[in-house]
Design a protein around this motif. Structure first.
Motif, PDB file in Angstrom:
ATOM      1  N   ASP A 117     -35.549  60.466  33.030  1.00 53.62           N
ATOM      2  CA  ASP A 117     -35.254  61.719  33.046  1.00 53.62           C
ATOM      3  C   ASP A 117     -36.485  62.257  33.474  1.00 53.62           C
ATOM      4  OD1 ASP A 117     -33.816  63.864  34.015  1.00 53.62           O
ATOM      5  OD2 ASP A 117     -32.739  64.088  32.142  1.00 53.62           O
TER       6      ASP A 117
ATOM      7  N   SER B 156     -35.065  70.865  40.665  1.00 54.49           N
ATOM      8  CA  SER B 156     -34.458  72.110  40.280  1.00 54.49           C
ATOM      9  C   SER B 156     -35.087  72.946  39.351  1.00 54.49           C
ATOM     10  CB  SER B 156     -33.423  72.216  38.394  1.00 54.49           C
ATOM     11  OG  SER B 156     -31.904  71.393  39.204  1.00 54.49           O
ATOM     12  N   LYS B 157     -35.938  72.115  38.330  1.00 56.67           N
ATOM     13  CA  LYS B 157     -37.701  72.788  37.640  1.00 56.67           C
ATOM     14  C   LYS B 157     -38.803  72.778  38.819  1.00 56.67           C
ATOM     15  CE  LYS B 157     -34.242  71.882  34.369  1.00 56.67           C
ATOM     16  NZ  LYS B 157     -33.491  72.834  34.145  1.00 56.67           N
TER      17      LYS B 157
ATOM     18  N   SER C 138     -29.920  66.249  38.663  1.00 57.75           N
ATOM     19  CA  SER C 138     -30.171  65.087  37.975  1.00 57.75           C
ATOM     20  C   SER C 138     -28.628  64.980  36.593  1.00 57.75           C
ATOM     21  CB  SER C 138     -31.897  65.158  36.943  1.00 57.75           C
ATOM     22  OG  SER C 138     -32.127  66.094  36.731  1.00 57.75           O
TER      23      SER C 138
ATOM     24  N   ARG D 114     -28.705  72.066  44.348  1.00 57.96           N
ATOM     25  CA  ARG D 114     -28.580  71.346  42.853  1.00 57.96           C
ATOM     26  C   ARG D 114     -28.851  69.827  43.874  1.00 57.96           C
ATOM     27  NH1 ARG D 114     -28.328  71.672  39.496  1.00 57.96           N
ATOM     28  NH2 ARG D 114     -26.978  70.697  38.422  1.00 57.96           N
TER      29      ARG D 114
ATOM     30  N   SER E 122     -35.680  65.487  40.037  1.00 60.44           N
ATOM     31  CA  SER E 122     -34.359  67.112  40.918  1.00 60.44           C
ATOM     32  C   SER E 122     -35.373  68.422  41.073  1.00 60.44           C
ATOM     33  CB  SER E 122     -33.997  67.750  38.947  1.00 60.44           C
ATOM     34  OG  SER E 122     -33.778  68.893  39.106  1.00 60.44           O
TER      35      SER E 122
ATOM     36  N   TYR F 287     -39.313  68.076  34.992  1.00 59.70           N
ATOM     37  CA  TYR F 287     -40.163  68.751  34.472  1.00 59.70           C
ATOM     38  C   TYR F 287     -41.970  68.748  34.852  1.00 59.70           C
ATOM     39  CZ  TYR F 287     -36.697  71.331  31.093  1.00 59.70           C
ATOM     40  OH  TYR F 287     -35.703  71.104  31.039  1.00 59.70           O
TER      41      TYR F 287
ATOM     42  N   ASN G  30     -37.373  68.390  26.721  1.00 60.08           N
ATOM     43  CA  ASN G  30     -36.572  68.706  26.388  1.00 60.08           C
ATOM     44  C   ASN G  30     -35.561  68.699  25.098  1.00 60.08           C
ATOM     45  OD1 ASN G  30     -34.084  71.329  26.182  1.00 60.08           O
ATOM     46  ND2 ASN G  30     -32.960  70.482  28.121  1.00 60.08           N
TER      47      ASN G  30
HETATM   48  C1  LIG Z   1     -34.435  66.678  30.494  1.00 60.52           C
HETATM   49  C2  LIG Z   1     -32.733  67.069  31.425  1.00 60.52           C
HETATM   50  N1  LIG Z   1     -32.288  66.766  32.211  1.00 60.52           N
HETATM   51  C3  LIG Z   1     -31.536  66.889  33.059  1.00 60.52           C
HETATM   52  C4  LIG Z   1     -31.327  68.175  33.532  1.00 60.52           C
HETATM   53  C5  LIG Z   1     -30.176  68.241  34.723  1.00 60.52           C
HETATM   54  O1  LIG Z   1     -31.166  69.539  35.513  1.00 60.52           O
HETATM   55  P1  LIG Z   1     -30.833  69.340  37.406  1.00 60.52           P
HETATM   56  O2  LIG Z   1     -29.068  68.773  36.894  1.00 60.52           O
HETATM   57  O3  LIG Z   1     -30.615  71.293  37.636  1.00 60.52           O
HETATM   58  O4  LIG Z   1     -30.885  68.506  37.941  1.00 60.52           O
HETATM   59  C6  LIG Z   1     -31.848  69.241  32.737  1.00 60.52           C
HETATM   60  C7  LIG Z   1     -31.553  70.824  32.756  1.00 60.52           C
HETATM   61  O5  LIG Z   1     -32.114  71.657  31.919  1.00 60.52           O
HETATM   62  C8  LIG Z   1     -33.259  68.831  31.396  1.00 60.52           C
HETATM   63  O6  LIG Z   1     -33.467  69.340  30.662  1.00 60.52           O
END
Ligand SMILES: Cc1ncc(COP(=O)(O)O)c(C=O)c1O
Length: 410
Positions: free
Chosen positions: A196, A227-228, A89, A235, A225, A199, A168
């Motif tokens: 965004d 990612s989490k 993201s 990616r 995303s 989480y 975050n």
């Molecule tokens: C609030 C927030 N947005 C975006 C990201 C980016 O994540 P990614 O590029 O891995 O999807 C993070 C990563 O820690 C995040 O905490």
């Protein structure tokens, strides 16, 4: 551009003797690695030339179809055409900012905000105007007042940047009651919302509240995303955006990267189709809940002089330090004591936040979290004594005699 405060810390955090409460690396040890190994081998054997080829700039239809299913958990009813696959993201943040922001344009963002978003806004020379949040997330009245003031000054915000779930760095979640109000305020002021949500699925005990996008799909660009909820390795992230924005996102992404990872999309799609991924998400939730609980009890035990937010999911808590302590100035001493955190200053555009620190509980074990907070408490208590003796300016006083170690010296 400037180096992120977090990047400098990564070198320190990786040393085994340091308990890092600094980084936001997801804890992905419970992923089904054997299964993923077989899946990857099968895809490569059966479809290798496709997996290693360029693909569509928007991302593959099979991936976008799965993403539409994932977004249903947030109450979003989207069409695969609405989705643009990005390199995490983070790339979506970059593309949206590239499309909307000319130097000096206003972005309204929570105070504090995700450091990686602030870095992007800075790179495009946006003027970030912060709006405070509290334990229930972004404060609607403050948002309304800020947008009204900006209008009166003849400065219209291009978009509102917000992380509604398990924020975050603040650890808080936008309440159900505030969600429609935030959307209504942005509608009234004709300001797009950049929502965004990496989480959202990681609530300790609960499924996500409805996304802002579920109230008004045209008002909102939603970022998601894997990612989490899976892991950041492939990616794969995405933006779900109104039609006109989506077209521009695809053009901007093609100019930047031609096409997103085909291999990553194929493996992620197969994982989502074949594996019981939601049970895996629940497994992650349990692990983060245990770590979050360990953080909460360690703070109560060792640092009762501070205040902290109580997250109901995600990776972070936001700590307010006793009067006069400067989190940025204290960091080298914390690292000397083998514990790391991120100073609150990283999460503001304008250098505020020195009275805060972000503590993350996602990666260390519960025992290490307790030990990390115990070490941190020694540092904070020593600072409190210094403040008592020399007043708030004691950092200047100390600098004369003690050279703070840089991260790679420790
Ligand atoms: C609030 C927030 N947005 C975006 C990201 C980016 O994540 P990614 O590029 O891995 O999807 C993070 C990563 O820690 C995040 O905490």
């Amino acid at each position: 551009m400037r180096a992120s405060e977090i990047r400098a810390l990564f070198a320190v955090a990786s040393r085994p003797e340091v308990v890092s409460l600094a980084g936001g690396m997801p804890n992905i040890n419970s992923l089904p690695l054997e299964y993923l190994a077989e899946l990857s081998a099968r895809i490569m054997r059966e479809n290798g030339p496709k997996a290693l080829q360029y693909g569509s700039g928007q991302g593959e239809i099979f991936m976008r179809e799965q993403i539409v299913e994932v977004m249903r958990y947030d109450g979003i009813h989207a069409h695969p055409d609405d989705v643009v696959i990005t390199t995490g993201s983070q790339q979506a943040l970059d593309l949206v900012t590239e499309i909307f922001i000319n130097p000096g344009d206003v972005v309204v963002a929570e105070a504090p905000s995700y450091v990686g978003a602030l870095g992007v806004f800075r790179a495009y020379q946006a003027d970030v105007v912060h709006v405070p949040l509290d334990d229930d997330g972004l404060i609607p009245e403050a948002l309304d007042a800020t947008l009204t003031r900006l209008e009166a000054e003849g400065r219209r915000a291009k978009f509102l940047y917000t992380v509604p779930n398990y924020h975050n760095p603040a650890g808080v979640t936008l309440s159900a009651e505030r969600r429609p109000r935030i959307v209504e305020i942005c509608q009234r002021h004709h300001v797009l919302i950049l929502e965004d949500n990496p989480y959202g699925l990681l609530g300790f005990d609960s499924d996500p509240l409805p996304a802002l996008k579920s109230y008004d799909a045209d008002q909102t660009i939603y970022l998601g995303s894997f990612s989490k909820m899976f892991g950041p390795g492939y990616r794969v992230g995405w933006a779900a955006a109104p039609h006109a924005v989506r077209e521009k996102l695809v053009l901007a992404s093609e100019a930047a990267i031609l096409s997103p990872t085909m291999w990553g999309q194929m493996v992620m799609t197969a994982y989502l189709r074949e594996y019981d991924w939601y049970t895996q998400v629940k497994e992650f939730r349990g692990e983060y809940r245990a770590r979050g609980n360990a953080m909460m009890s360690a703070l109560a035990e060792f640092l009762p002089e501070t205040r902290w937010t109580v997250p109901t999911g995600g990776f972070y808590t936001w700590v307010t330090l006793p009067e006069g302590i400067d989190a940025k100035a204290m960091l080298p001493r914390a690292v000397t004591n083998l514990v790391a955190y991120v100073s609150g200053t990283a999460f503001y555009y304008d250098g505020q936040g020195a009275d805060h620190m972000r503590l993350s509980f996602c990666y260390p074990t519960p025992e290490n979290i307790r030990e990390g907070v115990r070490r941190l408490s020694h540092v904070v208590h020593a600072e409190m004594e210094l403040v008592e003796m020399f007043g708030t300016g004691h950092h200047e006083h100390l600098k004369a005699g003690i050279e703070a170690p840089t991260p790679d010296q420790v």
